[in-house]
Scaffold this active site. Structure first.
Site, mmCIF file in Angstrom:
data_model
loop_
_atom_site.group_PDB
_atom_site.id
_atom_site.type_symbol
_atom_site.label_atom_id
_atom_site.label_comp_id
_atom_site.label_asym_id
_atom_site.label_seq_id
_atom_site.Cartn_x
_atom_site.Cartn_y
_atom_site.Cartn_z
ATOM 1 N N SER A 194 -9.151 -7.261 9.602
ATOM 2 C CA SER A 194 -8.992 -5.868 10.244
ATOM 3 C C SER A 194 -10.328 -5.569 11.045
ATOM 4 O O SER A 194 -11.512 -6.117 10.793
ATOM 5 C CB SER A 194 -8.959 -4.899 8.975
ATOM 6 N N HIS B 59 -11.565 -2.488 11.815
ATOM 7 C CA HIS B 59 -12.462 -1.255 11.348
ATOM 8 C C HIS B 59 -13.485 -1.274 10.377
ATOM 9 O O HIS B 59 -14.124 -0.682 9.997
ATOM 10 C CB HIS B 59 -11.495 0.099 11.341
ATOM 11 N N CYS C 104 -7.892 3.913 -1.075
ATOM 12 C CA CYS C 104 -6.279 4.027 -0.926
ATOM 13 C C CYS C 104 -5.883 4.481 -2.385
ATOM 14 O O CYS C 104 -4.920 5.185 -2.720
ATOM 15 C CB CYS C 104 -5.750 2.641 -0.769
HETATM 16 C C1 LIG Z 1 -9.279 -2.249 4.385
HETATM 17 C C2 LIG Z 1 -8.344 -3.398 3.466
HETATM 18 C C3 LIG Z 1 -7.022 -3.483 4.012
HETATM 19 C C4 LIG Z 1 -6.390 -2.767 4.991
HETATM 20 O O1 LIG Z 1 -6.734 -2.904 6.151
HETATM 21 P P1 LIG Z 1 -6.234 -1.649 7.284
HETATM 22 O O2 LIG Z 1 -6.704 -2.462 8.759
HETATM 23 O O3 LIG Z 1 -7.076 -0.547 7.019
HETATM 24 O O4 LIG Z 1 -4.730 -1.706 7.203
HETATM 25 C C5 LIG Z 1 -6.399 -4.757 3.481
HETATM 26 N N1 LIG Z 1 -6.989 -5.517 2.457
HETATM 27 C C6 LIG Z 1 -8.352 -5.163 2.044
HETATM 28 C C7 LIG Z 1 -9.059 -6.163 1.121
HETATM 29 C C8 LIG Z 1 -9.127 -4.196 2.881
HETATM 30 O O5 LIG Z 1 -10.267 -3.836 2.503
#
Ligand SMILES: *Cc1c(COP(=O)(O)O)cnc(C)c1O
Length: 387
Positions: A202, A204, A327
């Site tokens: 990801s 961000h 979340c």
């Molecule tokens: C933030 C996160 C995700 C989700 O990522 P997004 O790009 O926000 O959909 C999945 N797995 C882990 C371990 C994360 O920290």
């Protein structure tokens, strides 16, 4: 004590690095073309997407940039990996192995598959949240098609023995998925050394833009596609590319690798300072592993204090932290990660995660440490008053 705001929630999301934003800028107006178009506008965008793909492939040791498929983030990458691998391999078997400390973006697709007739084995973890590779070996059956164990935990920061698990899954011919959203660009990740077939990423979480990520798909790994509607990404994911996002992701990962060692050392020192000073407080425990831990993660349980009150009081003082996972915050259920490491519901309810990052300073940490004992006392006595 009035304080300027201190952001200690880098595990939820990060601000973009200004250099990333700068790299993205031209792709909104000048180089706006559709990478699938044959004309010069399209090819200029296509070239930038290819360069970002190379940057990400290099960062994780992929042999071929074509093994990187861009997605809308790690959530999509996780769903694609689990559901895609399950349906592409159901002829060989319908058994999946996952760790109980996975992100919801892995757990929920796994539960979805269970509701469609796949069988799940949840691995045990120890008190620090680590999976024993021997438990993976024991869980593998002749009909096992996929194992999913994350690289590093988003709540408690625990790093998994991924390479040892990868050796076992490879030997058994089981596809190995690893969610590396938290580890990418902060600790070295090499898909060859780790024996990983599918790796979620990801942007961000590593000072890049929101809404973009990728799935590494080792050549030869059968996967059923999710998005139909075009031949983009070599027929693996339809839809016009998020060009500025992809460019920003590539640049964010390139920058992260450049500063990785130095940044990790700096964060480890700040983390050590914070943990040492928190552990002298009364009724406090550190969750996760002492050393096998993300450099910026501090996860602490405070006895007789509930995390929502602590978070509110911290927020009023200008400090942004989290009760574990963005979340699950707001829900009263104890975090599945804290339950898996054996915390009773009351201890879990008094747990805070501080996550440090690129712009966290020693001064900020000291400011937070200075106000925290007072906040803790205030929350604890309020809890007694209302009893
Ligand atoms: C933030 C996160 C995700 C989700 O990522 P997004 O790009 O926000 O959909 C999945 N797995 C882990 C371990 C994360 O920290």
């Amino acid at each position: 004590m009035p304080m300027r705001s201190v952001y200690l929630d880098y595990a939820s999301t990060t601000p973009m690095d200004p250099r990333v934003l700068e790299a993205m800028q031209p792709f909104h107006r000048e180089r706006f073309g559709n990478p699938s178009s044959v004309h010069a506008f399209g090819q200029s965008a296509r070239q930038a997407v290819d360069e970002a793909r190379e940057s990400i492939a290099r960062a994780i040791g992929a042999r071929d940039a074509e093994e990187i498929v861009f997605t809308s983030g790690a959530t999509e990458a996780d769903n694609f990996a689990l559901i895609g691998a399950a349906y592409a391999n159901e002829g060989r078997g319908r058994h999946l192995i996952i760790s109980p400390v996975e992100h919801h973006a892995v757990l929920e697709p796994a539960r979805f598959l269970e509701s469609r007739g796949f069988e799940l084995t949840l691995l045990p973890v120890d008190g620090t949240g680590r999976v024993d590779p021997a438990a993976v070996r024991r869980a593998i059956r002749s009909d096992t098609i996929l194992a999913s164990v994350m690289h590093s935990n988003n709540e408690i920061g625990t790093l998994q023995p991924v390479a040892d698990i990868g050796r076992i899954t490879r030997e058994a011919g089981v596809i190995f998925h690893c969610d590396a959203a938290q580890g990418l660009g902060i600790v070295p990740i090499d898909v060859q050394a780790l024996g990983v077939d599918l790796l979620s990423m990801s942007a961000h979480k590593r000072y890049g833009p929101k809404g973009v990520g990728a799935l590494y798909i080792r050549k030869g790994t059968p996967l059923v596609r999710f998005l139909h509607g075009g031949s983009h990404e070599r027929n693996r994911r339809a839809g016009t590319h998020n060009v500025p996002g992809i460019v920003g992701f590539g640049e964010a990962v390139r920058l992260a690798l450049e500063v990785m060692e130095e940044e990790a050392a700096r964060l480890r020192a700040l983390r050590g300072r914070m943990i040492a000073r928190l552990l002298v407080l009364d009724g406090v425990r550190l969750n996760g592993h002492l050393t096998e831990r993300l450099p910026g993660n501090v996860n602490i349980s405070f006895r007789s204090a509930d995390s929502e009150s602590l978070l509110l009081a911290l927020d009023l003082a200008g400090v942004a932290a989290s009760s574990g996972s963005a979340c699950t915050s707001g829900s009263l259920e104890p975090s599945h990660v804290l339950s898996a490491i054996g915390l009773d519901p009351e201890t879990a309810a008094g747990t805070l995660r501080f996550s440090l990052g690129r712009w966290t300073t020693e001064e900020e940490i000291d400011d937070v440490l200075a106000i925290l004992p007072g906040i803790l006392e205030q929350v604890r006595s309020a809890a007694i008053d209302t009893r």
